[in-house]
Write a protein that holds these residues in place. Structure first.
Motif, PDB file in Angstrom:
ATOM      1  N   HIS A  43      57.032  68.033   3.756  1.00  0.00           N
ATOM      2  CA  HIS A  43      56.308  68.165   2.498  1.00  0.00           C
ATOM      3  C   HIS A  43      55.047  69.007   2.649  1.00  0.00           C
ATOM      4  CE1 HIS A  43      55.217  67.059  -1.582  1.00  0.00           C
ATOM      5  NE2 HIS A  43      53.988  66.809  -1.155  1.00  0.00           N
ATOM      6  N   ARG A  44      54.323  68.827   3.732  1.00  0.00           N
ATOM      7  CA  ARG A  44      53.096  69.593   3.940  1.00  0.00           C
ATOM      8  C   ARG A  44      53.398  71.069   4.133  1.00  0.00           C
ATOM      9  NH1 ARG A  44      49.474  65.785   8.052  1.00  0.00           N
ATOM     10  NH2 ARG A  44      49.205  64.021   6.594  1.00  0.00           N
ATOM     11  N   VAL A  45      54.464  71.365   4.867  1.00  0.00           N
ATOM     12  CA  VAL A  45      54.810  72.764   5.138  1.00  0.00           C
ATOM     13  C   VAL A  45      55.260  73.463   3.855  1.00  0.00           C
ATOM     14  CG1 VAL A  45      56.377  74.298   6.374  1.00  0.00           C
ATOM     15  CG2 VAL A  45      55.397  72.317   7.545  1.00  0.00           C
ATOM     16  N   ILE A  46      56.116  72.797   3.072  1.00  0.00           N
ATOM     17  CA  ILE A  46      56.593  73.426   1.844  1.00  0.00           C
ATOM     18  C   ILE A  46      55.469  73.509   0.813  1.00  0.00           C
ATOM     19  CG2 ILE A  46      57.406  71.417   0.537  1.00  0.00           C
ATOM     20  CD1 ILE A  46      59.205  74.804   1.046  1.00  0.00           C
ATOM     21  N   GLU A  47      54.510  72.588   0.895  1.00  0.00           N
ATOM     22  CA  GLU A  47      53.333  72.666   0.032  1.00  0.00           C
ATOM     23  C   GLU A  47      52.506  73.902   0.381  1.00  0.00           C
ATOM     24  OE1 GLU A  47      49.918  69.600  -1.545  1.00  0.00           O
ATOM     25  OE2 GLU A  47      50.366  69.592   0.599  1.00  0.00           O
ATOM     26  N   PHE A  48      52.369  74.171   1.662  1.00  0.00           N
ATOM     27  CA  PHE A  48      51.646  75.366   2.109  1.00  0.00           C
ATOM     28  C   PHE A  48      52.390  76.626   1.689  1.00  0.00           C
ATOM     29  CE2 PHE A  48      50.615  78.446   5.582  1.00  0.00           C
ATOM     30  CZ  PHE A  48      49.290  78.647   5.231  1.00  0.00           C
ATOM     31  N   ALA A  49      53.730  76.604   1.820  1.00  0.00           N
ATOM     32  CA  ALA A  49      54.539  77.745   1.399  1.00  0.00           C
ATOM     33  C   ALA A  49      54.401  77.992  -0.100  1.00  0.00           C
ATOM     34  CB  ALA A  49      56.007  77.520   1.765  1.00  0.00           C
ATOM     35  N   PHE A  50      54.349  76.912  -0.870  1.00  0.00           N
ATOM     36  CA  PHE A  50      54.181  77.042  -2.324  1.00  0.00           C
ATOM     37  C   PHE A  50      52.823  77.649  -2.652  1.00  0.00           C
ATOM     38  CE2 PHE A  50      52.771  75.184  -6.424  1.00  0.00           C
ATOM     39  CZ  PHE A  50      53.705  75.799  -7.244  1.00  0.00           C
ATOM     40  N   GLY A  51      51.792  77.262  -1.904  1.00  0.00           N
ATOM     41  CA  GLY A  51      50.463  77.842  -2.107  1.00  0.00           C
ATOM     42  C   GLY A  51      50.464  79.334  -1.823  1.00  0.00           C
ATOM     43  N   LEU A  52      51.125  79.737  -0.721  1.00  0.00           N
ATOM     44  CA  LEU A  52      51.223  81.159  -0.387  1.00  0.00           C
ATOM     45  C   LEU A  52      51.977  81.925  -1.477  1.00  0.00           C
ATOM     46  CD1 LEU A  52      52.103  81.063   3.434  1.00  0.00           C
ATOM     47  CD2 LEU A  52      49.872  81.473   2.376  1.00  0.00           C
ATOM     48  N   ALA A  53      53.081  81.327  -1.946  1.00  0.00           N
ATOM     49  CA  ALA A  53      53.878  81.979  -2.987  1.00  0.00           C
ATOM     50  C   ALA A  53      53.098  82.114  -4.279  1.00  0.00           C
ATOM     51  CB  ALA A  53      55.172  81.201  -3.217  1.00  0.00           C
ATOM     52  N   ALA A  54      52.297  81.106  -4.618  1.00  0.00           N
ATOM     53  CA  ALA A  54      51.510  81.151  -5.855  1.00  0.00           C
ATOM     54  C   ALA A  54      50.455  82.254  -5.787  1.00  0.00           C
ATOM     55  CB  ALA A  54      50.851  79.795  -6.098  1.00  0.00           C
ATOM     56  N   VAL A  55      49.754  82.338  -4.663  1.00  0.00           N
ATOM     57  CA  VAL A  55      48.738  83.385  -4.502  1.00  0.00           C
ATOM     58  C   VAL A  55      49.402  84.757  -4.505  1.00  0.00           C
ATOM     59  CG1 VAL A  55      46.986  84.331  -2.960  1.00  0.00           C
ATOM     60  CG2 VAL A  55      47.142  81.865  -3.292  1.00  0.00           C
ATOM     61  N   GLY A  56      50.535  84.880  -3.802  1.00  0.00           N
ATOM     62  CA  GLY A  56      51.241  86.152  -3.759  1.00  0.00           C
ATOM     63  C   GLY A  56      51.750  86.582  -5.127  1.00  0.00           C
ATOM     64  N   THR A  57      52.248  85.628  -5.898  1.00  0.00           N
ATOM     65  CA  THR A  57      52.724  85.939  -7.249  1.00  0.00           C
ATOM     66  C   THR A  57      51.584  86.440  -8.124  1.00  0.00           C
ATOM     67  OG1 THR A  57      54.451  84.248  -7.087  1.00  0.00           O
ATOM     68  CG2 THR A  57      53.859  85.012  -9.290  1.00  0.00           C
ATOM     69  N   LEU A  58      50.425  85.814  -8.005  1.00  0.00           N
ATOM     70  CA  LEU A  58      49.252  86.247  -8.766  1.00  0.00           C
ATOM     71  C   LEU A  58      48.866  87.686  -8.385  1.00  0.00           C
ATOM     72  CD1 LEU A  58      46.938  85.650 -10.732  1.00  0.00           C
ATOM     73  CD2 LEU A  58      45.672  84.667  -8.797  1.00  0.00           C
ATOM     74  N   CYS A  59      48.866  87.970  -7.083  1.00  0.00           N
ATOM     75  CA  CYS A  59      48.536  89.327  -6.621  1.00  0.00           C
ATOM     76  C   CYS A  59      49.537  90.346  -7.153  1.00  0.00           C
ATOM     77  CB  CYS A  59      48.519  89.363  -5.092  1.00  0.00           C
ATOM     78  SG  CYS A  59      47.173  88.453  -4.323  1.00  0.00           S
ATOM     79  N   ALA A  60      50.830  89.996  -7.121  1.00  0.00           N
ATOM     80  CA  ALA A  60      51.865  90.913  -7.595  1.00  0.00           C
ATOM     81  C   ALA A  60      51.745  91.153  -9.093  1.00  0.00           C
ATOM     82  CB  ALA A  60      53.251  90.359  -7.257  1.00  0.00           C
ATOM     83  N   CYS A  61      51.434  90.109  -9.856  1.00  0.00           N
ATOM     84  CA  CYS A  61      51.286  90.252 -11.312  1.00  0.00           C
ATOM     85  C   CYS A  61      50.084  91.129 -11.664  1.00  0.00           C
ATOM     86  CB  CYS A  61      51.152  88.876 -11.967  1.00  0.00           C
ATOM     87  SG  CYS A  61      52.678  87.906 -11.979  1.00  0.00           S
ATOM     88  N   ILE A  62      48.991  90.967 -10.938  1.00  0.00           N
ATOM     89  CA  ILE A  62      47.819  91.810 -11.176  1.00  0.00           C
ATOM     90  C   ILE A  62      48.134  93.261 -10.827  1.00  0.00           C
ATOM     91  CG2 ILE A  62      45.442  92.293 -10.453  1.00  0.00           C
ATOM     92  CD1 ILE A  62      45.069  89.296 -10.024  1.00  0.00           C
ATOM     93  N   ALA A  63      48.847  93.463  -9.721  1.00  0.00           N
ATOM     94  CA  ALA A  63      49.238  94.816  -9.318  1.00  0.00           C
ATOM     95  C   ALA A  63      50.164  95.443 -10.348  1.00  0.00           C
ATOM     96  CB  ALA A  63      49.912  94.787  -7.951  1.00  0.00           C
TER      97      ALA A  63
END
Length: 232
Positions: free
Chosen positions: A40-60
């Motif tokens: 759960h902790r690892v997939i939570e961290f992966a979800f955090g990375l994906a959320a930040v990455g998605t935000l960066c991609a949307c801004i780009a």
């Protein structure tokens, strides 16, 4: 106790459907036992990375199709010359002349035949064609990022499956390669071309770096997906 509750999904598989496909089963069962105990902790961290990455991609993506003052803030390339500065996106560019004038144009409206020096016509056409070629990959790359975020959320909330993990890993690989090739194409057709042929100072803008960061985050999150077996 937490480790005992998190077990790979080996026996309770549907008899049909994508989850029962051979590739999905193999990918679903693959993983590292050490990380499995902290699923759960690892997939939570992966979800955090994906959320930040998605935000960066949307801004780009926003910067790719921006114009005017928004393009000035979210440019894909910055050009500096003796008479003007330019803020460049994927669809358009804006010129700010040092005498106070400003002008924005779409790359498709650029008349490369009217360029003063004939030796610069081909580089202009190359940059114009390059902007058209990378529009679709930028959009697809952002859309696949959104799907990757959704799949990561499913795994994070317990709606895990072999198909979900396989699609997450595939999305990270395909999306990472797509974004990498897109960024290289933009750099080759815009930054390097303008710097080499027009003898102007050209450098990648903030949105180019945001997309690079998004690519790195997606690949990292994808590796975490691959390292975690599907759980019950």
């Amino acid at each position: 106790e937490e480790a005992a509750e998190i077990q790979p999904l080996l026996d309770k598989e549907p008899s049909s459907g994508p989850n029962s496909w051979c590739l999905c089963r193999k990918v679903g069962h693959a993983g590292l036992k050490r990380l499995e105990q902290h699923h759960h902790r690892v997939i939570e961290f992966a979800f955090g990375l994906a959320a930040v990455g998605t935000l960066c991609a949307c801004i780009a993506l926003m910067g790719a199709f921006a114009t005017g003052s928004l393009l000035k803030m979210l440019s894909w390339m910055e050009v500096h010359g003796p008479k003007f500065d330019a803020h460049v996106g994927v669809r358009s560019f804006c010129l700010e002349f040092h005498d106070g004038r400003s002008e924005c144009k779409n790359w498709s409206d650029m008349d490369c035949g009217a360029v003063a020096s004939q030796s610069n016509v081909h580089p202009c056409e190359l940059a114009q064609a390059g902007s058209k070629l990378i529009m679709i990959p930028v959009v697809i790359g952002t859309l696949t990022y959104l799907k990757f975020l959704v799949n990561t959320y499913h795994r994070y909330t317990g709606n895990d499956s072999n198909c979900c993990k396989t699609m997450s890993c595939w999305s990270a690989l395909f999306g990472g390669i797509n974004l990498m090739s897109t960024l290289w194409a933009f750099h080759a057709t815009h930054v390097a071309t303008i710097h080499a042929f027009y003898h102007l100072t050209a450098e990648a803008g903030v949105c180019w770096f945001l997309m690079v960061g998004a690519m790195g985050l997606k690949i990292t999150a994808g590796m975490l997906h691959l390292a975690l077996p599907v759980k019950q």
